[in-house]
Design an enzyme around this catalytic site. Structure first.
Site, mmCIF file in Angstrom:
data_model
loop_
_atom_site.group_PDB
_atom_site.id
_atom_site.type_symbol
_atom_site.label_atom_id
_atom_site.label_comp_id
_atom_site.label_asym_id
_atom_site.label_seq_id
_atom_site.Cartn_x
_atom_site.Cartn_y
_atom_site.Cartn_z
ATOM 1 C CB SER A 79 -67.784 28.801 -12.543
ATOM 2 O OG SER A 79 -67.530 28.668 -11.169
HETATM 3 N N1 SAH Z 1 -70.864 28.606 -7.614
HETATM 4 C C1 SAH Z 1 -70.607 30.017 -7.514
HETATM 5 C C2 SAH Z 1 -69.127 30.319 -7.696
HETATM 6 C C3 SAH Z 1 -68.627 31.241 -6.628
HETATM 7 S S1 SAH Z 1 -66.879 31.405 -6.532
HETATM 8 C C4 SAH Z 1 -71.496 30.814 -8.456
HETATM 9 O O1 SAH Z 1 -72.257 30.216 -9.231
HETATM 10 O O2 SAH Z 1 -71.474 32.042 -8.391
HETATM 11 C C5 SAH Z 1 -66.516 30.335 -5.176
HETATM 12 C C6 SAH Z 1 -67.097 30.714 -3.841
HETATM 13 O O3 SAH Z 1 -66.556 29.798 -2.878
HETATM 14 C C7 SAH Z 1 -66.766 32.104 -3.333
HETATM 15 O O4 SAH Z 1 -67.952 32.806 -3.122
HETATM 16 C C8 SAH Z 1 -66.015 31.848 -2.022
HETATM 17 O O5 SAH Z 1 -66.310 32.783 -1.002
HETATM 18 C C9 SAH Z 1 -66.528 30.480 -1.651
HETATM 19 N N2 SAH Z 1 -65.707 29.724 -0.707
HETATM 20 C C10 SAH Z 1 -64.348 29.626 -0.629
HETATM 21 N N3 SAH Z 1 -64.005 28.836 0.398
HETATM 22 C C11 SAH Z 1 -65.166 28.423 0.990
HETATM 23 C C12 SAH Z 1 -65.476 27.595 2.120
HETATM 24 N N4 SAH Z 1 -64.532 27.028 2.889
HETATM 25 N N5 SAH Z 1 -66.785 27.395 2.420
HETATM 26 C C13 SAH Z 1 -67.775 27.963 1.684
HETATM 27 N N6 SAH Z 1 -67.542 28.747 0.623
HETATM 28 C C14 SAH Z 1 -66.259 28.980 0.275
#
Ligand code: SAH
Length: 252
Positions: free
Chosen positions: A96
């Site tokens: 993000s």
């Molecule tokens: N906080 C992260 C942002 C990653 S993007 C960072 O600092 O890099 C959001 C993430 O949510 C993705 O990796 C995606 O695979 C995950 N995601 C989506 N649905 C999910 C679920 N039901 N449970 C766990 N993770 C999930």
């Protein structure tokens, strides 16, 4: 897997100490000029910009100051790590924007008095950057990721950073993580069209949930905040429009 090949640059020794062993020999990947030499300086400029845009919470500022964002992205992108932009982390997912991380965590902990030992839950570990920021703030943090390669990469990214208060879980974050509930804060980094019941069930009295969610009327994603009052009832408010990757079910 469509993740870009991992190649690591040479960061200063201090940052190297924070990192897990690189996936490739360092010699194979000349680092971007500048970023390794003055990551403190560029990080400080980003923080000044976030403050100018309204970031006030000293806990969030200190946490973002402490975590080297460039160490969580591919070397080819490290030079952009202190721009206020989201960046690809592989498998179609993104880290993000720093301003969004700051804003969401500021909202998350706003009801909590300074010094309170917080228990926090993150859904969507991704590369582990936001989890690392949360681990600076909370006494105990659980972060869940449903994509195994990203869960593994986050573990690698965080391996040497001494975050004993952070627990990485591979699983479906829609279920929350009952074994360590309740949480003072629940924060989602992926947006669905509903709020999973488990997130609300696992929210402590006085706790707050912050999540992107599709607004059915406008068809756009917005930040939703839900507070669990001390009497157990819930209060919900909707905030600015955001753009997050989808919240999915199950694991891959
Ligand atoms: N906080 C992260 C942002 C990653 S993007 C960072 O600092 O890099 C959001 C993430 O949510 C993705 O990796 C995606 O695979 C995950 N995601 C989506 N649905 C999910 C679920 N039901 N449970 C766990 N993770 C999930």
């Amino acid at each position: 897997m469509n993740a870009p090949a991992r190649a690591r640059g040479r960061f200063p020794l201090r940052l190297e100490q924070l990192r897990a062993a690189p996936a490739k020999p360092l010699a194979a990947a000349p680092g971007p000029q500048g970023i390794g030499l003055d990551s403190h300086g560029v990080r400080e400029r980003l923080l000044q910009r976030l403050q100018a845009e309204g970031l006030r919470d000293a806990r969030v500022l200190a946490a973002m100051r402490a975590v080297p964002r460039h160490a969580f992205v591919d070397t080819a992108l490290a030079a952009q790590a202190y721009e206020d932009t989201s960046l690809p982390i592989g498998l179609g997912q993104t880290i993000s924007k720093p301003s969004v991380v700051a804003r969401m965590i500021e909202l998350l902990i706003a009801p909590q008095p300074a010094g309170k030992p917080l228990r926090l839950l993150e859904i969507g570990t991704g590369c582990g950057y936001q989890a690392a920021v949360l681990a600076q703030i909370g006494r105990f943090v659980v972060s869940i990721e449903r994509l195994k390669p990203l869960h593994d990469r986050a573990r690698e990214n965080l391996a040497a950073s001494r975050t004993p208060a952070l627990r990485l879980v591979y699983g479906d974050g829609r279920l929350g993580h009952a074994p360590n509930a309740p949480y003072d804060g629940v924060i989602a980094a992926a947006g669905g069209d509903d709020l999973p019941a488990a997130w609300l069930d696992q929210l402590a009295p006085g706790g707050r949930l912050v999540a992107p969610m599709l607004d059915a009327r406008s068809g756009r994603q917005a930040l939703v905040v839900v507070d669990r009052r001390e009497d157990g009832s819930l209060a919900r408010s909707e905030h600015e429009a955001v753009k997050f990757v989808p919240l999915k079910s199950g694991v891959d």
